[in-house]
Scaffold this motif. Structure first.
Motif, PDB file in Angstrom:
ATOM      1  N   LYS A  96      -9.098   4.548  -3.669  1.00 57.95           N
ATOM      2  CA  LYS A  96      -8.775   5.964  -3.901  1.00 57.95           C
ATOM      3  C   LYS A  96      -7.509   6.133  -4.730  1.00 57.95           C
ATOM      4  N   LYS A  97      -6.700   5.101  -4.840  1.00 58.05           N
ATOM      5  CA  LYS A  97      -5.359   5.287  -5.420  1.00 58.05           C
ATOM      6  C   LYS A  97      -5.103   4.487  -6.687  1.00 58.05           C
ATOM      7  N   SER A  98      -6.047   3.671  -7.118  1.00 57.39           N
ATOM      8  CA  SER A  98      -5.729   2.793  -8.249  1.00 57.39           C
ATOM      9  C   SER A  98      -6.738   2.935  -9.375  1.00 57.39           C
ATOM     10  N   SER A  99      -6.333   2.474 -10.561  1.00 54.81           N
ATOM     11  CA  SER A  99      -7.221   2.530 -11.718  1.00 54.81           C
ATOM     12  C   SER A  99      -8.220   1.384 -11.683  1.00 54.81           C
ATOM     13  N   TYR A 147       0.803  -1.225   0.000  1.00 60.99           N
ATOM     14  CA  TYR A 147       0.000   0.000   0.000  1.00 60.99           C
ATOM     15  C   TYR A 147       0.843   1.286   0.000  1.00 60.99           C
ATOM     16  N   PRO A 148       1.912   1.387   0.812  1.00 62.48           N
ATOM     17  CA  PRO A 148       2.662   2.650   0.806  1.00 62.48           C
ATOM     18  C   PRO A 148       3.344   2.968  -0.523  1.00 62.48           C
ATOM     19  N   LEU A 149       3.430   1.971  -1.411  1.00 59.00           N
ATOM     20  CA  LEU A 149       3.984   2.253  -2.742  1.00 59.00           C
ATOM     21  C   LEU A 149       3.171   3.317  -3.468  1.00 59.00           C
ATOM     22  N   THR A 150       1.903   3.422  -3.133  1.00 56.26           N
ATOM     23  CA  THR A 150       1.072   4.406  -3.828  1.00 56.26           C
ATOM     24  C   THR A 150       1.603   5.831  -3.587  1.00 56.26           C
ATOM     25  N   ILE A 194      -5.657  -8.210  -5.233  1.00 57.62           N
ATOM     26  CA  ILE A 194      -5.660  -8.535  -3.803  1.00 57.62           C
ATOM     27  C   ILE A 194      -6.237  -9.936  -3.644  1.00 57.62           C
ATOM     28  N   GLY A 195      -5.461 -10.807  -2.999  1.00 57.38           N
ATOM     29  CA  GLY A 195      -5.940 -12.181  -2.816  1.00 57.38           C
ATOM     30  C   GLY A 195      -5.939 -12.592  -1.358  1.00 57.38           C
ATOM     31  N   GLY A 196      -6.825 -13.514  -1.030  1.00 53.39           N
ATOM     32  CA  GLY A 196      -6.857 -14.040   0.336  1.00 53.39           C
ATOM     33  C   GLY A 196      -7.595 -15.365   0.344  1.00 53.39           C
ATOM     34  N   LYS A 197      -7.526 -16.036   1.487  1.00 54.90           N
ATOM     35  CA  LYS A 197      -8.253 -17.305   1.579  1.00 54.90           C
ATOM     36  C   LYS A 197      -9.764 -17.063   1.560  1.00 54.90           C
ATOM     37  N   THR A 198     -10.204 -16.065   2.339  1.00 55.19           N
ATOM     38  CA  THR A 198     -11.631 -15.741   2.404  1.00 55.19           C
ATOM     39  C   THR A 198     -11.792 -14.223   2.334  1.00 55.19           C
ATOM     40  N   GLU A 199     -13.032 -13.788   2.295  1.00 56.12           N
ATOM     41  CA  GLU A 199     -13.312 -12.336   2.277  1.00 56.12           C
ATOM     42  C   GLU A 199     -12.657 -11.626   3.465  1.00 56.12           C
ATOM     43  N   ASP A 200     -12.569 -12.311   4.604  1.00 54.12           N
ATOM     44  CA  ASP A 200     -11.967 -11.705   5.796  1.00 54.12           C
ATOM     45  C   ASP A 200     -10.493 -11.358   5.597  1.00 54.12           C
ATOM     46  N   ASP A 252     -10.587  -0.289   0.636  1.00 52.54           N
ATOM     47  CA  ASP A 252     -11.004   1.117   0.545  1.00 52.54           C
ATOM     48  C   ASP A 252      -9.818   2.030   0.252  1.00 52.54           C
ATOM     49  N   ASP A 253      -8.659   1.695   0.825  1.00 55.86           N
ATOM     50  CA  ASP A 253      -7.459   2.509   0.563  1.00 55.86           C
ATOM     51  C   ASP A 253      -7.132   2.510  -0.922  1.00 55.86           C
TER      52      ASP A 253
END
Ligand code: FES
Length: 270
Positions: free
Chosen positions: A159-162, A128-131, A143-149, A155-156
């Motif tokens: 605001k910063k990505s296409s 994230y701080p790369l932005t 963004i990947g994860g095992k579950t939605e959690d 949200d961050d």
């Protein structure tokens, strides 16, 4: 230069399932820490857990009257040490060493061009701080994860990505499958053109797969490695990985990394 110092806890809040945000007032580190660098935090004064834990930078804050004084991390409760961190109280003093390691560097080529960020689990926090340093580029985020959690910083990044692509292994949010499978699908469908650079962070099995996947792509990739760390500043050699450096193949994740060019890493069976 890393220093050992005290920070003051400003906030320690549960953000979702077993993830917490910790905001720390600590001017000497907040002023110096850069995207991809990390701190070693003493989680307790007890004999166990004895060791510090590494946490990468999430955000630096400039709030009125407190410019460059505050930074934050996001941590996941995975064991006794991180469980004890959930007890940190506002105003409590905590012992920190930092900033540590070599962080990310911007692409050598100027814009125009697109940047891709690929984060697995808590690895997306490190990206994230790369932005901050890629403001002039169009950023595509996976963004990947095992579950939605496990999907963090959504949200961050809005605001910063296409464009943001999400995957979960159980299909509870976004594409069902791994983040690398989603990445491959999008690249093969040529939905992102003119990609200058990729930045990634995740567990080493994910980075190994990614290395395999990128073998035939002509896109440079900087990867931040997650590793178990004892000292965090290069003394114990407990965090080595094998690289293509013929003079010094074993390099320390904490001191020589944690960010490496992905094609510089020598994987045993690749
Ligand atoms: Fe000690 Fe890396 S953790 S050398």
């Amino acid at each position: 230069m890393p220093i050992q110092t005290e920070g003051i806890v400003l906030k320690n809040e549960n953000i979702k399932s077993n993830y917490y945000i910790l905001e720390i007032e600590c001017p000497p580190i907040a002023r110096e820490i850069r995207p991809g660098q990390f701190i070693m935090l003493k989680v307790s004064d007890d004999r166990y857990p004895l060791l510090r834990r590494p946490f990468s930078l999430y955000r630096r804050f400039s709030i009125p009257g407190k410019r460059d004084r505050i930074f934050s991390i996001i941590y996941k409760v995975v064991g006794k040490g991180t469980k004890e961190m959930t007890e940190f109280q506002k105003g409590q003093k905590i012992d920190i060493i930092g900033p540590l390691g070599n962080g990310f560097t911007p692409p050598p080529l100027p814009p125009p061009g697109n940047i891709i960020l690929v984060g697995g689990g808590v690895g997306i926090v490190t990206l994230y701080p790369l932005t901050e340093i890629l403001k002039d580029y169009s950023i595509y985020v996976f963004i990947g994860g095992k579950t939605e959690d496990d999907i963090l910083c959504l949200d961050d990044f809005k605001k910063k990505s296409s464009k943001i692509y999400i995957s979960t292994e159980d299909g509870s949010l976004g594409f069902k499958g791994t983040v690398l499978k989603l990445f491959s699908n999008i690249i093969e469908a040529k939905k992102i053109k003119n990609c200058l650079y990729i930045y990634t962070c995740g567990p080493s099995n994910m980075l190994k797969e990614f290395s395999k996947r990128l073998k035939n792509e002509d896109i440079p990739c900087q990867a931040s490695f997650e590793s178990r760390m004892a000292c965090g500043f290069g003394a114990c050699w407990g965090c080595v990985i094998k690289t293509k450096n013929s003079l010094s193949p074993y390099q320390r994740v904490c001191k020589d990394g944690p960010v490496f060019n992905l094609n510089y890493i020598l994987w045993d069976d690749l």
